[in-house]
Design an enzyme around this catalytic site. Structure first.
Site, PDB file in Angstrom:
ATOM      1  N   SER A 108      54.329  50.842  29.755  1.00 45.19           N
ATOM      2  CA  SER A 108      54.792  52.065  30.409  1.00 45.19           C
ATOM      3  C   SER A 108      53.840  53.257  30.353  1.00 45.19           C
ATOM      4  CB  SER A 108      56.139  52.492  29.822  1.00 45.19           C
ATOM      5  OG  SER A 108      57.164  51.717  30.379  1.00 45.19           O
ATOM      6  N   LYS A 140      56.843  63.702  28.418  1.00 51.66           N
ATOM      7  CA  LYS A 140      57.777  62.735  29.000  1.00 51.66           C
ATOM      8  C   LYS A 140      59.187  63.061  28.519  1.00 51.66           C
ATOM      9  CE  LYS A 140      58.470  57.710  29.536  1.00 51.66           C
ATOM     10  NZ  LYS A 140      58.031  56.350  29.100  1.00 51.66           N
ATOM     11  N   SER A 143      57.108  53.110  32.977  1.00 50.57           N
ATOM     12  CA  SER A 143      58.136  54.131  33.103  1.00 50.57           C
ATOM     13  C   SER A 143      57.625  55.571  32.990  1.00 50.57           C
ATOM     14  CB  SER A 143      59.194  53.917  32.016  1.00 50.57           C
ATOM     15  OG  SER A 143      58.646  54.177  30.743  1.00 50.57           O
TER      16      SER A 143
END
Ligand SMILES: [Mg+2]
Ligand SMILES: [Zn+2]
Lengths: 95, 502, 494
Positions: C182, C78, C158
Site C-alpha cells: 500500500s 494518511k 491504499s
C-alpha cells in the site's frame, strides 16, 4: 472450496454484519471465487513446517506495574454515539 | 492421603456419584491492568479507570504488565505446577457490550502454567489431592448494568482489561464439601502468595463449577483410563461467588441431573446460572447460538518467553504455604484440626507465630486462640486484624496460665479487661491483684473460715464426698477466684478427712 | 525555482535554514496547492489553520536557531494515523466522525521533529484496496494521465491520497502505510518514491490497524533522499507497541551517495510473470543493466514460494482484519445505526451501514478462515507458507545484499477497470506482498514510463533493518533512471 449460502449467512452472523438476503448469493459466489483461488496453497507440502508466530525476532516487551493512564472519562466518552452518567449506553441486553 | 471415598447420593433407581471440576477466575493483585496502565482499584467512578487501550480505541495496542506475569508464575509455583517458559496469547473473538475489542486476550493452546495440584483438608481430617489442569492469564471484561433503565443497558469498562488468572482443575472433586474445601484452599494459597486478594464479595475470585453424575465405579474407571465416557454429561454453573453457594449449587445440580436421568431423560451439556435466592441452578436463556470463538494468536503480541533464572528467582521468594505450615505446626504438637484452623489464613498463622515468638507454648497458644479468643472475635463480628488484643498480650495471658500465675477463670476475666480497656496483661494482673494464690497458709485460712461457718455442710460432705465441690466454690468466692484450685482441693480433703480419689 | 511547492523535502529544509523562504511562506504555498488539488480528492480533511500555527512556531524556532530536523516542512498524513483533535476516518463511514483523543507515535515523532500538518489524505477503506476506490470519501485520481487518453486513472492504493498529493506537489512528502504493498504500489504508479520499512521499525501505536502482523508505516516522497530524511524522523522504538524493535535508527542520508559498487544484487527469477506487459520486463532488465554499469554484482536467485504469497496474504490479512475490526460496533465510538431493537441488531446494522463492500468481504473471508473446522486448513497452513516465504529470503540473502524486482505488474489503470473482479484487483500486489509476509524493508523508486507516459517503478528489497542499503541502491537507480517527468496539472483547470 465453494462457499454456500448457509455458510455465508453463518459467518455474516458471526461477524455481526447484516447481509440482505439479496446479497447472500453474490457474496457466496465472490467468496467461492476467492477461496477457490486460495486452494493453490494445497499444492505445497507443509509437513514439518512450523507456522510463523512472530515477524520480529525479539521477546515480548513488558511494562512496569505503574498506573499511568485512565482517569479521563470525558476524553474516553467524547466519541460515544450514546452515553449517560459516564456510562456507555446500549439497547437492553437480556441474559 | 486417599483419592477420597465417593459420597454416594441415593436416587430412586440406585446410587450415584458426583464428579466436579472447577474453573476459578482469580483477579491478579497488581496496580495496573494486564495490558494497559489503567488502575485496577475496586469501586471507582464508572469509566474512570479506563485507558484508550482498554476501550479498544482505533490503533491502540496492548503491552503486557510484568507484574501480572510474575504473579501468574508465583501462583503456578504455589500450585506445584509446571511453568511453561514459552506461552502464547490468543484472541477469543465474540461480540458483547462489555468486551470492547470484540475479543478477549487469553491463552488458549499454550498457557503460562501447566499441571499442578492442590491438597484439600476435609472435616474428618482426611486429605484429598485435586489435580490442576492449567493456569492461564487473560483479560477481565467490563461490567454491563441491566437494571438501571427500562430499555438500556449501561456499560462500565473499569474492570475491562484487569488481569485474571483462570485456574482450571481436573474433575477430581467428589462432593459439595470437597468443592467448597477446594475453593477455600485455593483462596488461602493465593492469599498466602499475595497474588490475589481472594475477595469474593468484590468478585476478585469467581468460580465456574462443572458438575456431572455417574453410577458408582464410573469415576474410578475414568481415573484409570482418562476416558471421559465413564462420566456423565456435565453442566457448567457460572459465577458461583461464595464458598457456601458452591456447596448449594453442587447439591442442587447433582439432584437435578439424577432426577432427569432416572426419569429416562438425558442431560444437555449447557451453561447454567446459580440463583442464590432460590438456591437452584437454571439454564442461561441466551439463544442457543453455537459459539465459535475463532481463537488465533494475537498478532499485536509476541510469544511470552520467560527466563528460567527469573522463574527461579520468583521461586526463591515464595512464602511458606499452608500445607508446609500445617505440617510444621503439627510437629510442634498441635492436632491436625487446630493446625488446619490456624493456617487457613496467613494472618491467623502469623498471629499465632507472633505469640510463640513472644514465649507462649504452641499447644497452649493454639488452645487459647481456638477455644477462647477466636470465639470472642466471632461474637463481636471482628476480624483478627480488627480485634483489640495484640498477639503479645494474648501470649502473655497464655504464659501466665501456664506458669500458674493466673487461673483459667481469671484468664477469662483478664481477657475481658484487656479487650475493653487495653493495657499490658502482666501489669494488670499485678496492679489489680489477680495473681493466683498458691500460698498454702492463706488458702488454709479461707478453708477453715468456710468450714467454721457451715458446720452442717461438713456433715453432709462426709456422707456424700461428691459435695466437696460446694466447698471449693465457697473458698474460691472468698479468695476472689484467685486461689489455686488444686491447692484448695488438697487442703479441703485433709481438713474434711475425705478419701484421696475425689 | 518557480514556486515553493517545487521544493523537495530536503531542498525545502535547506532553504528554510538558509532563510531563503519562511515556514509560513512555504506553508501558505502548500495550503494553496492543497486547495488547487481538490479535484484529485487526495485529502479527506484539510487542516490549514493548524498548518499555519505550526509554521509560525517553526519560524520562531528557526529564528532562535533551534530548528529541528523537519522544522517547518509541510506534510500530508494518511488518514489511518490517529491525530489528536483532528478527525481520523481510515477512509470509512464507520469512523466518519471519529476525533481521536491521542496521537499516533509516528505522527507525534514528525511533529516533535518540527513538521507541519497540511491535512489527512484519502485512502482505501481501512487500507483494503489497491486503487483507492474503496474509500467512503470517493476515489482519488492519479495526477498522471496517459498521453493518449483523458481517462481518469487510479493512484494505486491504499495510500492513494498520499501518493497523489506528493505527485501533484500538494505537500512536500506524506506518510503511508503498507500491509501488502500500500505504499510501494501507489508510489510506483504515481511516479514517486515509497518505502516500506522493516516490520517493527516504525511504531504501529495510533495507526488504525488493518492486519497487525503486516502493517508498517513509511514515507512517500519525491525522491530517495527525502525518503531517507522522512524515515529517520518516523522511525523509533516505542514502549507502546510490543512489536516495535529496538534497533538504532541510522542517519540514512549520510550513506546515500555511496553507490552500489561491489553490492550483490539478487534477481529473483520467480518475479517474471506471465501476462505482465513487456514494458515491465524491459524496465527490470534496464535496472539490472544500470546496476551492473555502476559496479554491482548481479546474482540470480530463487524465491520458490513467491507464487503462494498472494493467496497466503489473502488468508492472513483478512483473518487479522476480521478480529481487528470487531471493535467497530457502534458502542464507544464511530457510526451507530438508528432504530436497532436489540444489541445484536445494533451491531449488525451499524457494521453493515458503516463498512463498505470490500471491507465486509474481507471481514467475511477472515471470519471464515478462522472459524471452527477451517482454522487448520486455512490459517495454520497460511502461517506455514509464511514461514517458507520468509525462509526463501533468508536463503537468498546468503548470496546477495538486496533484491531488485519490478514494483507493480503494470502502470496506473482506469478508474473502475478492476472493481468487478476482486482477484484481479488483488494481483496488483503480486510483487510487493511477499515482503510484508517476511517483514522486510523495500522501496519503490520511479524508473521509467510506459510508451504513453505513465510512470513505472522498480523495487529494491533489503534485509531486515537494512533500510540504509535499500536506500543506497534506490538512489543509484534514481540517478541512472533520471526520471524527471512531471504530470501535467490538469486538475488546476478542472
Ligand atoms: Mg473458561
Ligand atoms: Zn476465563
Amino acid at each position: 472450496m465453494s462457499v454456500d449460502k448457509d455458510t455465508v449467512r453463518r459467518i455474516a452472523r458471526l461477524a455481526r454484519i447484516a447481509l440482505d438476503e439479496a446479497r447472500v448469493e453474490p457474496m457466496a459466489a465472490e467468496l467461492s471465487g476467492i477461496m477457490g483461488w486460495v486452494e493453490q496453497l494445497n499444492e505445497v507440502d507443509v509437513t514439518n513446517v512450523a507456522p510463523m508466530t512472530s515477524v520480529v525476532a525479539q521477546s515480548l516487551k513488558m511494562r512496569d506495574d505503574v498506573v499511568s493512564e485512565g482517569g479521563n472519562a470525558e476524553a474516553l466518552m467524547a466519541n460515544a454515539p450514546e452515553g449517560e452518567d459516564r456510562f456507555f449506553v446500549v439497547p437492553k441486553v437480556v441474559e | 492421603m486417599s483419592a477420597g471415598a465417593p459420597k454416594l447420593l441415593k436416587g430412586d433407581t440406585g446410587e450415584w456419584e458426583i464428579v466436579i471440576g472447577m474453573e476459578v477466575h482469580a483477579q491478579v493483585l497488581s496496580n495496573a491492568k494486564l495490558f494497559s496502565g489503567a488502575s485496577t482499584a475496586f469501586g471507582a467512578e464508572p469509566n474512570s479507570q479506563v485507558s484508550f487501550v482498554d476501550a479498544a480505541m482505533p490503533g491502540m495496542l496492548p503491552v503486557i504488565n510484568r507484574k501480572c506475569v510474575e504473579q501468574a508464575v508465583r501462583t503456578g509455583l504455589g500450585l506445584k505446577a509446571k511453568i511453561n517458559l514459552t506461552s502464547i496469547f490468543d484472541r477469543k473473538n465474540y461480540f458483547y457490550p462489555d468486551l470492547p475489542a470484540g475479543y478477549q486476550i487469553s491463552q488458549y493452546k499454550n498457557p503460562i502454567v501447566g499441571e499442578g495440584e492442590v491438597t484439600i483438608d476435609l472435616a474428618d481430617g482426611e486429605s484429598v489431592r485435586v489435580g490442576i489442569e492449567r493456569l492461564h492469564l487473560e483479560q477481565d471484561a467490563g461490567k454491563s448494568l441491566h437494571d438501571q433503565h427500562p430499555d438500556h443497558s449501561y456499560v462500565d469498562l473499569n474492570r475491562a482489561g484487569v488481569a485474571l488468572m483462570e485456574i482450571v482443575t481436573k474433575p477430581h472433586m467428589r462432593s459439595s464439601e470437597e468443592a467448597a474445601a477446594f475453593l477455600k484452599k485455593l483462596r488461602a494459597i493465593v492469599r498466602y502468595l499475595g497474588t490475589c486478594d481472594g475477595n469474593m464479595d468484590e468478585g476478585s475470585m469467581r468460580a465456574d463449577v462443572n458438575v456431572s453424575v455417574c453410577r458408582p465405579g464410573g469415576y474410578q474407571r475414568f481415573r484409570e483410563s482418562g476416558d471421559f465416557k465413564h462420566l456423565g454429561t456435565r453442566c457448567e454453573i457460572k459465577n458461583v461467588n461464595s464458598v457456601r453457594f458452591i456447596a448449594q449449587a453442587v447439591e442442587y445440580e447433582a439432584r437435578r441431573q439424577i432426577e432427569i436421568v432416572e426419569a429416562g431423560g438425558t442431560i444437555r451439556q449447557e451453561t447454567r446460572l446459580f440463583d442464590a435466592r432460590a438456591g437452584e441452578t437454571r439454564s442461561m436463556r441466551s439463544k442457543e447460538e453455537a459459539h465459535d470463538y475463532r481463537y488465533f494468536p494475537d498478532p499485536d503480541l509476541l510469544p511470552l518467553v520467560l527466563e528460567r533464572a527469573w522463574v527461579d528467582e520468583i521461586a526463591a521468594t515464595l512464602p511458606e504455604l499452608p500445607d508446609e505450615k500445617k505440617a510444621r505446626f503439627m510437629a510442634l504438637g498441635l492436632s491436625a484440626y487446630d493446625a488446619a484452623v490456624l493456617v487457613a489464613e496467613r494472618e491467623t498463622a502469623d498471629y499465632f507465630e507472633e505469640m510463640l515468638k513472644d514465649g507462649a507454648e504452641a499447644k497452649a497458644a493454639a488452645n487459647w486462640l481456638n477455644n477462647e479468643y477466636f470465639g470472642r472475635l466471632n461474637k463481636a463480628g471482628l476480624s483478627l486484624a480488627e480485634g483489640p488484643i495484640s498477639p503479645k498480650a494474648n501470649s502473655a495471658i497464655v504464659q501466665m496460665i501456664a506458669a500458674d500465675v493466673i487461673s483459667g477463670k481469671i484468664a477469662k476475666d483478664l481477657c475481658d479487661i484487656v479487650w475493653n480497656e487495653g493495657g499490658d496483661p502482666r501489669a494488670i494482673v499485678e496492679s489489680r491483684g489477680l495473681k493466683q494464690v498458691t500460698d498454702t497458709s492463706a488458702i488454709e485460712k479461707a478453708v477453715d473460715a468456710v468450714i467454721a461457718a457451715h458446720p452442717e455442710k461438713v456433715e453432709e460432705v462426709k456422707a456424700k464426698p461428691k459435695l466437696a465441690g460446694w466447698f471449693v466454690g465457697q473458698v474460691m468466692k472468698q479468695t476472689g477466684g484467685k486461689a489455686n484450685p488444686q491447692a484448695v482441693n488438697a487442703i479441703l480433703k485433709t481438713r474434711l478427712g475425705l478419701p484421696d480419689e475425689g | 525555482m518557480s514556486s515553493p511547492t517545487d521544493f523537495t523535502l530536503a531542498g525545502a529544509r535547506d532553504a528554510l535554514r538558509a532563510k531563503e523562504v519562511s515556514a509560513v511562506e512555504l506553508t501558505e504555498a502548500f495550503i494553496g496547492a492543497v486547495e488547487a488539488a481538490r479535484p484529485l480528492n487526495a485529502f479527506v480533511t484539510e487542516t490549514p489553520d493548524r498548518a499555519r500555527a505550526m509554521a509560525k512556531e517553526s519560524d520562531a524556532r528557526i529564528a532562535k536557531g533551534e530548528a529541528r530536523p523537519l522544522e517547518g516542512l509541510p506534510l500530508a498524513i494518511k488518514d489511518l494515523f490517529c491525530t489528536k483533535g483532528v478527525r481520523t476516518t481510515a477512509g470509512s463511514n464507520i469512523l466518519s466522525n471519529f476525533v481521536p483523543p491521542y496521537e499516533s507515535t509516528v505522527s507525534q515523532n514528525l511533529w516533535d521533529a518540527g513538521a507541519v500538518m497540511l491535512g489527512k489524505t484519502n485512502m482505501d477503506e481501512f487500507a483494503m484496496g489497491s486503487s483507492n476506490e474503496t474509500s467512503a470519501f470517493g476515489p482519488v485520481f492519479n495526477p498522471w494521465r496517459s498521453r493518449t487518453s483523458n481517462a481518469k486513472l487510479v493512484p494505486g492504493g491504499s495510500s492513494g491520497g498520499s501518493a497523489a498529493a506528493v505527485a501533484a506537489q500538494a505537500c512536500l512528502a506524506a506518510t503511508g502505510t503498507d500491509t501488502g504493498g500500500s505504499i510501494r504500489q501507489p508510489a510506483a504508479v504515481a511516479g514517486i518514491v515509497g518505502l516500506k520499512p522493516t516490520y517493527g521499525r516504525c511504531s504501529r501505536y495510533g495507526i488504525v490497524a488493518f492486519a497487525s502482523s503486516l502493517d508498517q508505516a513509511g514515507p512517500m516522497t519525491r525522491n530517495v533522499r527525502d525518503a531517507a530524511l522522512l524515515l529517520r524522523a518516523m522511525a523509533s522504538v516505542d514502549p507502546k507497541d510490543s512489536t516495535s524493535v529496538d534497533v538504532p535508527v541510522p542517519d540514512y542520508e549520510a550513506d546515500l551517495e555511496r553507490g552500489v559498487k561491489g553490492l550483490r544484487i539478487g534477481i529473483p527469477k520467480e518475479y517474471r510473470i506471465d501476462g505482465a506487459p513487456p514494458e515491465i520486463d524491459a524496465l527490470w532488465a534496464e535496472g539490472v543493466a544500470w546496476m551492473k554499469a555502476q559496479g554491482a554484482e548481479i546474482i540470480d536467485v530463487s524465491l520458490p514460494h513467491t507464487k503462494y504469497a498472494l493467496p497466503t496474504y489473502y488468508i492472513v490479512a483478512p483473518a487479522e482484519a476480521s478480529s481487528n475490526l470487531a471493535r467497530y460496533d457502534g458502542v464507544r465510538f464511530g457510526h451507530r445505526a438508528k432504530g436497532a431493537h436489540d444489541i445484536a441488531d445494533l451491531y449488525e446494522k451499524s457494521r453493515a451501514e458503516g463498512f463498505g463492500r470490500e471491507v465486509q468481504r474481507r471481514i467475511l473471508i477472515g471470519t471464515y478462515v478462522l472459524s471452527s473446522g477451517y482454522y487448520d486448513a486455512y490459517y495454520i497452513r497460511a502461517q506455514k507458507l509464511r514461514s517458507l516465504i520468509a525462509d526463501d529470503f533468508t536463503q537468498a540473502y546468503k548470496k546477495c545484499d538486496v533484491l531488485l524486482t519490478p514494483a507493480t505488474p503494470g502502470p496506473a489503470f482506469a478508474v473502475g477497470a478492476k472493481t468487478a473482479d476482486p482477484v484481479s484487483m488483488y494481483l496488483n500486489d503480486v510483487f510487493t506482498v511477499t515482503v510484508n509476509l517476511a517483514g522486510l524493508p523495500a522501496i519503490s523508486v520511479p524508473a521509467g514510463a510506459t510508451a504513453d507516459g505513465l510512470p513505472l517503478g522498480l523495487q529494491v528489497i533489503g534485509k531486515a533493518f537494512d533500510e540504509a542499503t535499500v536506500l543506497r541502491a534506490a538512489r543509484a537507480i534514481e540517478v541512472a533512471a533520471n526520471f524527471t517527468a512531471r504530470p501535467q496539472p490538469w486538475w488546476r483547470a478542472a
